[in-house]
Scaffold this active site. Structure first.
Site, PDB file in Angstrom:
ATOM      1  N   CYS A  39       0.958  -1.123   0.045  1.00  0.00           N
ATOM      2  CA  CYS A  39       0.170   0.183   0.035  1.00  0.00           C
ATOM      3  C   CYS A  39       0.672   1.365   0.086  1.00  0.00           C
ATOM      4  CB  CYS A  39      -0.920   0.030   1.217  1.00  0.00           C
ATOM      5  SG  CYS A  39      -0.135  -0.271   2.794  1.00  0.00           S
ATOM      6  N   HIS A  74      -1.205   1.872   7.322  1.00  0.00           N
ATOM      7  CA  HIS A  74      -1.519   1.593   5.947  1.00  0.00           C
ATOM      8  C   HIS A  74      -1.597   2.844   5.338  1.00  0.00           C
ATOM      9  CE1 HIS A  74      -4.255   0.213   2.755  1.00  0.00           C
ATOM     10  NE2 HIS A  74      -5.179   0.929   3.122  1.00  0.00           N
TER      11      HIS A  74
END
Length: 747
Positions: A111, A672
């Site tokens: 990510c 994230h």
């Protein structure tokens, strides 16, 4: 592949001529992107990447098959589909969406890569550079610092697919390999920008250039020289778009020598104002046995001492700091007992800190006081594995105690009754039927416990990480203390009658290992309260023993005031003193010095990348700063930070608008990454979360997760907007902004 043409070439002809000939033979427009493959004797195909070399250099021989490949409308190459072994579904083939609104598949903790790529993909002038195929003429296949065009071509493939409007999401397989060493969006951006620059560097042979000090010359002259020297070795679309110039000033603290240099930069890594306060959670254990331990949340100076922690707690409890002792409790034992002058930085946020109330006359280190503090552990006897053996194991349990004992009562009998009183909240006294039939007596006529030595926090008796032992706290192989079991040789032997528990001298780890006793200096005794399982089950209330209450302050949260982005930039340009690990060599003193250093912004690039330094690393701690940084969407004005004499007629040269944000959610070990980006064609903001893409409003962009900010200078936005007006033709080459002369040069 079933249609071939034959053509003749000289060995000195270029591969580019072969490509143009193939385009003519197959009636392919020069505006369409094509590439060549050659079939080897083994039957495999190899890319002819560098079309500028001759047929001889490319080792092409007569009769070889050359294949021309044309890029598909969706940005992919037919050969990629063949190697993938799968074809798009009818729904995917018929999909038409907004160019640039395309997700990226997460290939397993990638990510961070997806976030960086989405930010870069939404830099308008860089994306146009690849969409218009300007990169093809600038691929540098011989740069030893580059990757022979691999990164540039891989990024071009990604941009063309993302901006074809024919994909909901794409798989960035190549970039997982190219950027596999990075795990952070800012790190990957740095790697990617450097890789693109070297793959697209217009300088084919870098000359040696020395960095020149100002030596008293005017800043303008030195800055022009520095930028020209930089461009002699580095000239690419990345330099045109992202590079600016610092002014660096170093001052020697001894001789006062001043060194001024001008250095190029690709992004700004700006610090966040760090709070000088710290929130710590502790448990306060009162001398009053009726009171449960209290959990407190205290605000203390980050660079404070243990005494500051005690003073903060005193405001909540009314107990004087002089009546407190601070300990780190780990695995039912004292990992460390602190001195008041020790630094708070040695305590980590995850440590279990207990603060004990002790007698005001107590001291664990001084023998001159009337009371002493004795560390108390709780242990339970457990049957040995060999049931024919009379030996038992001993397991630590519960929270240890620090107990003040008058010196004139240092006998086993007195200590037993003092401890029985301290444990009275969760230890039940025997009923009259169970009452013990006499006090315990010392074998040697009731002698007192010997006076303790000096073992306060930080002494050799404190268990370090290697001494702490297993978390179970089992002292395997220990004999169960009996009525006549001795302590260390200098302790009197004693007999015990029927008591709830027995007392045993132990070392700081809670075991009876004699090697840990220092008999020559009469080391501070650690006392263990040993329970038989049946007695513990009958008289010891584990639920009550583990109970605690929360003080009102636990609900208090130290709110971090938001900071403005301009404050971070101002902090970046603040003078600082170099650290001991990174001194400066003064050419005048001829030695390394802890000089003062100041960075100033001289010129800024077309697209300014600002990295917020949210990850803080010190000798004792690592943390992520979740401070809210307020940053403007439009009209970020840098005129107050740029020290170069400004052009008053062109204020747009110092004003920037936000175009993308890389976000990081989570902590140091996990997290994230996502992206907010403004589409260059529609002007609409979108949220990119790997495969998922959704529209957002501008008031959703600012958050504590903002990590890397992309700003575009307003004059660049105006120029790009003008070029997209109806009737405007695209110039043959992109204009490059020269930050030194502030003029537009055509490459």
């Amino acid at each position: 592949m079933d249609k071939t043409h034959t053509a003749e070439f000289s060995q000195t002809d270029s591969i580019d001529l072969v490509l143009r000939t193939a385009q003519d033979q197959f009636v392919v427009s020069p505006q369409e992107e094509t590439r060549l493959w050659v079939k080897n004797a083994e039957g495999s195909f190899e890319r002819l990447c560098n079309t500028r070399v001759s047929l001889r250099t490319a080792s092409l021989k007569s009769g070889q098959l050359v294949v021309m490949e044309t890029r598909s409308k969706d940005g992919t190459w037919p050969s990629q589909q063949t190697r993938a072994g799968s074809s798009a579904t009818k729904e995917e083939e018929e999909f038409h969406g907004q160019p640039g609104i395309c997700g990226l598949t997460n290939l397993g903790n990638t990510c961070f890569m997806n976030s960086a790529l989405q930010c870069l993909s939404n830099v308008p002038q860089l994306t146009e550079y690849f969409l218009k195929n300007r990169y093809l003429d600038e691929l540098n296949f011989c740069n030893p610092l580059g990757m022979k065009g691999e990164i540039a071509e891989a990024y071009a493939d990604l941009v063309k697919q993302a901006w074809s409007g024919r994909h909901r999401s794409i798989v960035p397989n190549v970039f997982k390999f190219l950027g596999y060493q990075q795990h952070d969006s800012q790190e990957l951006l740095s790697f990617l920008l450097d890789g693109l620059h070297e793959d697209l560097n217009r300088v084919k042979k870098k000359e040696y250039v020395e960095q020149c000090d100002a030596a008293g010359r005017p800043d303008q002259e030195v800055a022009v020289e520095a930028w020209q020297n930089h461009k002699r070795r580095n000239d690419s679309v990345i330099v045109d778009t992202f590079h600016g110039l610092f002014k660096s000033t170093l001052v020697c603290p001894d001789c006062g020598n001043v060194s001024v240099t001008f250095d190029p930069f690709c992004y700004l890594s700006v610090p966040l104002p760090v709070s000088h306060k710290r929130v710590m959670e502790v448990f306060f254990v009162s001398m009053d046995p009726r009171r449960k331990p209290e959990q407190h949340r205290l605000v203390v100076p980050k660079k404070g001492k243990i005494s500051d922690l005690c003073m903060a707690l005193a405001k909540h409890t009314g107990v004087s700091p002089e009546r407190m002792m601070v300990a780190d409790v780990f695995s039912h034992r004292f990992y460390k007992i602190f001195q008041l002058d020790e630094s708070l930085s040695t305590i980590l946020d995850r440590d279990d800190i207990f603060i004990y109330e002790v007698s005001g006359r107590s001291s664990i280190t001084e023998n001159t006081r009337e009371d002493v503090v004795i560390p108390i552990y709780l242990r339970e006897r457990t049957p040995a594995r060999d049931y024919n053996s009379s030996y038992y194991g001993l397991m630590l349990f519960g929270h240890p105690l620090l107990v003040s004992v008058p010196r004139d009562r240092l006998s086993w009998d007195a200590l037993y009754h003092i401890l029985l009183y301290r444990l009275s909240r969760y230890v039940t006294r025997p009923s009259s039927d169970d009452e013990d039939d006499g006090d315990e007596k010392d074998v040697e006529g009731g002698k007192n416990i010997p006076k303790p030595g000096n073992v306060a926090g930080g002494s050799s008796q404190d268990p370090g990480p290697e001494q702490a032992g297993p978390s179970s706290g089992v002292a395997s192989g220990s004999r169960a203390p009996t009525d006549s079991s001795p302590g260390p040789s200098h302790w009197p032997q004693r007999t015990r009658r029927k008591h709830l528990f027995t007392l045993q001298t132990v070392n700081s780890n809670g075991t009876s290992d004699r090697s840990n006793f220092n008999e020559d200096t009469q080391a501070q005794p650690y006392i263990a309260i040993d329970w038989d399982p049946e007695m513990k089950k009958r008289y010891y209330d584990e639920v009550e023993a583990e109970g605690y209450v929360k003080h009102d302050c636990v609900g208090y949260v130290l709110k971090k005031a938001p900071v403005r982005l301009q404050e971070c930039i101002e902090l970046f340009t603040t003078m600082e003193t170099l650290e001991k690990e990174n001194p400066w060599y003064c050419p005048n003193c001829k030695q390394h010095q802890l000089a003062t250093k100041k960075l100033d912004l001289w010129t800024l690039p077309e697209t300014l990348i600002i990295h917020l330094k949210r990850f803080s690393y010190t000798k004792f701690s690592r943390e992520k700063l979740d401070t809210l940084v307020e940053f403007p969407i439009r009209d970020l004005d840098f005129s107050e930070f740029v020290i170069k004499p400004q052009d008053e007629s062109a204020p747009e040269l110092y004003k920037y608008d936000l175009i993308a944000v890389s976000n990081h959610y989570g902590g140091l070990r996990d997290g994230h990454y996502t992206t907010f980006a403004c589409n260059k064609d529609s002007g609409q903001w979108h949220y990119f979360d790997d495969n998922s893409v959704s529209p957002v409003t501008e008031n959703q962009i600012e958050s504590k997760a903002a990590y890397v900010l992309f700003y575009q200078r307003q004059d660049v936005a105006s120029r790009l907007k003008t070029k997209t007006q109806p009737g405007q033709s695209d110039p043959p080459a992109p204009p490059a902004y020269d930050p030194i002369s502030e003029s537009m040069d055509v490459n």
